[in-house]
Design a protein around this motif. Structure first.
Motif, PDB file in Angstrom:
ATOM      1  N   PRO A 177       0.798  -1.225   0.000  1.00 61.60           N
ATOM      2  CA  PRO A 177       0.000   0.000   0.000  1.00 61.60           C
ATOM      3  C   PRO A 177       0.836   1.284   0.000  1.00 61.60           C
ATOM      4  N   MET A 178       2.077   1.210   0.490  1.00 58.79           N
ATOM      5  CA  MET A 178       2.927   2.401   0.465  1.00 58.79           C
ATOM      6  C   MET A 178       3.259   2.767  -0.986  1.00 58.79           C
ATOM      7  N   TYR A 179       3.635   1.780  -1.775  1.00 62.25           N
ATOM      8  CA  TYR A 179       3.973   2.038  -3.177  1.00 62.25           C
ATOM      9  C   TYR A 179       2.746   2.489  -3.970  1.00 62.25           C
ATOM     10  N   TRP A 180       1.632   1.766  -3.812  1.00 62.80           N
ATOM     11  CA  TRP A 180       0.438   2.121  -4.573  1.00 62.80           C
ATOM     12  C   TRP A 180      -0.145   3.440  -4.092  1.00 62.80           C
ATOM     13  N   GLY A 181      -0.037   3.710  -2.792  1.00 62.00           N
ATOM     14  CA  GLY A 181      -0.500   4.995  -2.279  1.00 62.00           C
ATOM     15  C   GLY A 181       0.314   6.149  -2.827  1.00 62.00           C
ATOM     16  N   SER A 182       1.620   5.977  -2.876  1.00 58.94           N
ATOM     17  CA  SER A 182       2.491   7.013  -3.433  1.00 58.94           C
ATOM     18  C   SER A 182       2.179   7.248  -4.910  1.00 58.94           C
ATOM     19  N   THR A 183       1.962   6.162  -5.638  1.00 61.26           N
ATOM     20  CA  THR A 183       1.598   6.286  -7.055  1.00 61.26           C
ATOM     21  C   THR A 183       0.270   7.031  -7.193  1.00 61.26           C
TER      22      THR A 183
END
Length: 167
Positions: A110-116
């Protein structure tokens, strides 16, 4: 850098402890993120807007996506803590168990997808084709990172389990 640290423990030796080394790497990652976000914003400001996206509906859609992204980033950080967020497991700072609470109960990474999502929302809010292209670059970069990071992290925890069973 994190894999090199896992293999050599060189940063931990230089900084005197794995925690100090992890915090320093985390600070560098945060600073680089600020530079990336600044460059992203400057690229959007310096390029023309896409007329089809320069509307209220696109702005509010972008705002909603940005808000969801921020929710995923912040809740991921709160669930993992600083060392969990910034590759502490590569420094030997392991979590007791895999985090399965929100946002990890909703999606993997979720950190990567949230940042995206933050970059996508920001791009839509600014009706920026340059921003959309850069968001795609971010998404591809994170996807590649997940392909390498996920299995390696799983192996670190598999080794931890082996060590626990052998004791």
């Amino acid at each position: 850098v994190a894999r090199w640290e896992h293999k050599t423990r060189a940063l931990s030796r230089v900084f005197g402890s794995p925690h100090a080394a992890c915090y320093c790497l985390g600070a560098v990652i945060l600073m680089l993120n600020c530079v990336r976000s600044h460059c992203f914003t400057e690229a959007m400001k310096s390029q023309p807007k896409l007329e089809g996206l320069d509307s209220h509906w696109a702005y509010y859609l972008g705002f909603t996506i940005l808000a969801v992204g921020i929710l995923f980033v912040i809740s991921s950080f709160l669930a993992l803590g600083f060392t969990g967020t910034f590759l502490g497991d590569y420094f030997g700072i392991l979590m007791e168990a895999k985090v399965t609470s929100f946002p990890f109960s909703v999606l993997d990474n979720p950190m990567y997808w949230g940042s995206t999502a933050v970059y996508l929302g920001w791009s839509l809010m600014h009706a920026s084709p340059a921003g959309l292209l850069l968001t795609a670059v971010v998404a591809i970069s994170y996807t590649i990172a997940m392909l390498y990071e996920g299995p390696f992290t799983e192996e670190i925890y598999r080794q931890k389990q082996k060590g626990v069973k052998n004791k």
